[in-house]
Motif scaffolding. Structure first.
Motif, PDB file in Angstrom:
ATOM      1  N   ASP A   1       0.850  -1.186   0.000  1.00 42.07           N
ATOM      2  CA  ASP A   1       0.000   0.000   0.000  1.00 42.07           C
ATOM      3  C   ASP A   1       0.891   1.243   0.000  1.00 42.07           C
ATOM      4  O   ASP A   1       1.584   1.520   0.982  1.00 42.07           O
ATOM      5  CB  ASP A   1      -0.889  -0.008   1.247  1.00 42.07           C
ATOM      6  N   GLN A   2       0.860   1.982  -1.101  1.00 40.48           N
ATOM      7  CA  GLN A   2       1.745   3.145  -1.214  1.00 40.48           C
ATOM      8  C   GLN A   2       1.312   4.308  -0.320  1.00 40.48           C
ATOM      9  O   GLN A   2       2.078   5.258  -0.144  1.00 40.48           O
ATOM     10  CB  GLN A   2       1.839   3.597  -2.678  1.00 40.48           C
ATOM     11  N   ARG A   3       0.148   4.235   0.259  1.00 42.99           N
ATOM     12  CA  ARG A   3      -0.233   5.288   1.212  1.00 42.99           C
ATOM     13  C   ARG A   3       0.629   5.220   2.468  1.00 42.99           C
ATOM     14  O   ARG A   3       0.867   6.236   3.128  1.00 42.99           O
ATOM     15  CB  ARG A   3      -1.711   5.157   1.580  1.00 42.99           C
ATOM     16  N   THR A   4       1.092   4.012   2.809  1.00 48.01           N
ATOM     17  CA  THR A   4       1.897   3.833   4.025  1.00 48.01           C
ATOM     18  C   THR A   4       3.327   3.407   3.736  1.00 48.01           C
ATOM     19  O   THR A   4       4.232   3.696   4.520  1.00 48.01           O
ATOM     20  CB  THR A   4       1.246   2.777   4.937  1.00 48.01           C
ATOM     21  N   HIS A   5       3.558   2.724   2.609  1.00 40.83           N
ATOM     22  CA  HIS A   5       4.885   2.238   2.246  1.00 40.83           C
ATOM     23  C   HIS A   5       5.143   2.588   0.770  1.00 40.83           C
ATOM     24  O   HIS A   5       5.061   1.729  -0.104  1.00 40.83           O
ATOM     25  CB  HIS A   5       5.001   0.731   2.473  1.00 40.83           C
ATOM     26  N   PRO A   6       5.419   3.850   0.513  1.00 43.90           N
ATOM     27  CA  PRO A   6       5.475   4.318  -0.862  1.00 43.90           C
ATOM     28  C   PRO A   6       6.742   3.915  -1.611  1.00 43.90           C
ATOM     29  O   PRO A   6       7.783   3.636  -1.015  1.00 43.90           O
ATOM     30  CB  PRO A   6       5.422   5.838  -0.703  1.00 43.90           C
ATOM     31  N   ILE A   7       6.621   3.904  -2.932  1.00 41.25           N
ATOM     32  CA  ILE A   7       7.789   3.926  -3.806  1.00 41.25           C
ATOM     33  C   ILE A   7       8.131   5.397  -4.026  1.00 41.25           C
ATOM     34  O   ILE A   7       7.266   6.192  -4.403  1.00 41.25           O
ATOM     35  CB  ILE A   7       7.503   3.265  -5.161  1.00 41.25           C
ATOM     36  N   ALA A   8       9.368   5.758  -3.772  1.00 35.57           N
ATOM     37  CA  ALA A   8       9.863   7.094  -4.096  1.00 35.57           C
ATOM     38  C   ALA A   8      10.787   6.952  -5.295  1.00 35.57           C
ATOM     39  O   ALA A   8      11.668   6.093  -5.311  1.00 35.57           O
ATOM     40  CB  ALA A   8      10.610   7.698  -2.915  1.00 35.57           C
ATOM     41  N   SER A   9      10.585   7.771  -6.303  1.00 35.30           N
ATOM     42  CA  SER A   9      11.372   7.623  -7.528  1.00 35.30           C
ATOM     43  C   SER A   9      11.463   8.942  -8.257  1.00 35.30           C
ATOM     44  O   SER A   9      10.455   9.590  -8.534  1.00 35.30           O
ATOM     45  CB  SER A   9      10.729   6.582  -8.448  1.00 35.30           C
ATOM     46  N   GLN A  10      12.688   9.333  -8.582  1.00 38.86           N
ATOM     47  CA  GLN A  10      12.884  10.544  -9.371  1.00 38.86           C
ATOM     48  C   GLN A  10      12.914  10.252 -10.865  1.00 38.86           C
ATOM     49  O   GLN A  10      12.921  11.182 -11.677  1.00 38.86           O
ATOM     50  CB  GLN A  10      14.175  11.239  -8.914  1.00 38.86           C
ATOM     51  N   SER A  11      12.931   8.976 -11.216  1.00 41.16           N
ATOM     52  CA  SER A  11      12.906   8.598 -12.634  1.00 41.16           C
ATOM     53  C   SER A  11      11.503   8.274 -13.115  1.00 41.16           C
ATOM     54  O   SER A  11      11.305   7.919 -14.276  1.00 41.16           O
ATOM     55  CB  SER A  11      13.832   7.390 -12.872  1.00 41.16           C
ATOM     56  N   THR A  12      10.511   8.393 -12.222  1.00 42.34           N
ATOM     57  CA  THR A  12       9.117   8.143 -12.592  1.00 42.34           C
ATOM     58  C   THR A  12       8.400   9.474 -12.766  1.00 42.34           C
ATOM     59  O   THR A  12       8.269  10.250 -11.822  1.00 42.34           O
ATOM     60  CB  THR A  12       8.409   7.305 -11.519  1.00 42.34           C
ATOM     61  N   GLN A  13       7.938   9.729 -13.984  1.00 41.69           N
ATOM     62  CA  GLN A  13       7.235  10.968 -14.289  1.00 41.69           C
ATOM     63  C   GLN A  13       5.881  10.635 -14.924  1.00 41.69           C
ATOM     64  O   GLN A  13       5.494   9.476 -15.018  1.00 41.69           O
ATOM     65  CB  GLN A  13       8.091  11.827 -15.218  1.00 41.69           C
ATOM     66  N   GLU A  14       5.206  11.671 -15.360  1.00 36.25           N
ATOM     67  CA  GLU A  14       3.861  11.491 -15.917  1.00 36.25           C
ATOM     68  C   GLU A  14       3.858  10.531 -17.105  1.00 36.25           C
ATOM     69  O   GLU A  14       2.882   9.798 -17.321  1.00 36.25           O
ATOM     70  CB  GLU A  14       3.284  12.844 -16.332  1.00 36.25           C
TER      71      GLU A  14
END
Length: 381
Positions: free
Chosen positions: A224-237
């Motif tokens: 669940d990304q609300r509590t355990h997110p993926i953080a990524s600077q290579s992910t865009q729109e």
């Protein structure tokens, strides 16, 4: 067939419209052409239009190098706008240096580089990684899992993020790398490693088509990304548009620009982009960099009167441009760009909504000389 005369300013446009990173690079090419069209509609530079010479390097570093050489040797180009992956930039730089040409590079990258033949308009690590780590450690925890694609940017970006997490009292639980080709990724193994590590946050430097593959597997595994997110600077729109609806909701990134900004400059840019390319082509931070760097080039050329390197260099830092993210300018010392860091989360519609906006323009520090965590103050210097 070009309709420009020999009196045009010829520039190379080197973004991939095929291959693993085509989704985001198409947005960079589109924004580059939009800026060129706007400048030409305004009379060009010193009465001469800008003429783009466009090639598709197909996301392959060797092809970038070959086409850069063709642009310089055959097409008579002195300035190139292009490259996304760091491996492609590193393939092109020796060519532009040997030909005394100039590369404008509009992509966030790992830092720790300088070339007098390159202008870096994407974020350096002190303009995104520092802000991202601060937000993550303050809001989600300090247990980190690292995953990336198997090439230079992910290794270096993960090293920086890991250092920043440790400076903040965090812990890196595991680190792994996957092939660029989606077909070669063992996603079951990735998910097993994440489940075993039990991180608070996953930091991903997976790039290209592998991003949607990873996010989809993460969601299907029950995270669940609300509590355990993926953080990524290579992910865009552009990459989120490749995912099933809702897959990226809750994920986090840091960048100087998001298309949801409500500034007058951004509303004008978004309207022009949508009018030119329609509603389906995403607007990314890398596209915004690609757009404003053409405007900075035109301002520099106006002052220099000549697009040769020796004529352009003295004028690169003399002006700024009111970009969609805010006013930007090139730093005289390192050829990187003053930018406006922000942190954002993906909402239910797949759009980035800003959650942390310091409202300050940050001087580029590509070697991270001044970006250190102060444990006594509990913050980065």
């Amino acid at each position: 067939m070009s309709t420009f005369t020999e009196r045009s300013w010829r520039v190379g446009v080197l973004f991939s419209t095929t291959g693993v990173t085509a989704a985001v690079e198409r947005t960079q090419q589109a924004a580059t052409l939009l800026a060129i069209e706007e400048i030409n509609a305004d009379g060009g530079v010193l009465g001469r239009p800008i003429e783009p010479v466009i090639y598709d390097p197909a996301s392959r570093p060797k092809r970038y190098r070959e086409l850069a050489k063709q642009l310089c040797d055959t097409d008579g180009v002195a300035v190139i706008f292009g490259c996304y992956m760091s491996s492609t930039r590193k393939a092109v730089l020796p060519v532009v240096e040997a030909h005394r040409a100039l590369l404008f590079y509009p992509t966030l990258y790992e830092g720790f580089e300088y070339s007098p033949n390159c202008v870096y308009t994407g974020a350096a690590p002190n303009q995104n990684s520092v802000q991202l780590v601060r937000y993550l450690t303050q809001n989600f925890g300090k247990r980190l899992f690292l995953i990336g694609s198997d090439y230079v940017y992910p290794y270096e970006s993960n090293r920086i993020i890991a250092d920043l997490f440790r400076q903040a009292g965090g812990e890196v639980l595991d680190e792994m790398y996957v092939p660029l080709r989606v077909a070669d990724i063992d996603m079951d193994k990735v998910i097993r490693r994440i489940k075993a590590a039990k991180p608070d946050v996953v930091y991903s430097t997976v790039v290209g088509d592998g991003i949607a593959h990873f996010y989809t597997a993460y969601r299907e595994a029950g995270f669940d990304q609300r509590t355990h997110p993926i953080a990524s600077q290579s992910t865009q729109e552009a990459e989120i548009a490749q995912m099933p609806a809702g897959t990226a909701e809750g994920s986090i990134t840091a960048a100087p620009y998001f298309s949801t900004l409500q500034s007058a400059a951004n509303l004008k840019f978004v309207a022009a982009y949508r009018k030119r390319f329609g509603p389906d082509l995403p607007i990314t931070a890398c596209a915004e960099s690609a757009y404003f760097q053409v405007k900075l080039y035109a301002q520099t050329l106006e002052r220099a009167g000549d697009d040769r390197l020796d004529m352009m260099l003295p004028h690169l830092h003399e002006h700024e441009f009111d970009a969609p993210q805010g006013k930007v300018r090139i730093d005289q010392e390192n050829h990187h760009t003053y930018l406006w860091p922000r942190v954002a989360r993906v909402d239910a519609s797949g759009a980035f909504q800003v959650v942390d906006q310091p409202g300050i323009r940050v001087k580029p520090d590509p070697y991270m000389y001044e970006s250190r965590f102060d444990p006594l103050a509990g913050r980065w210097a």
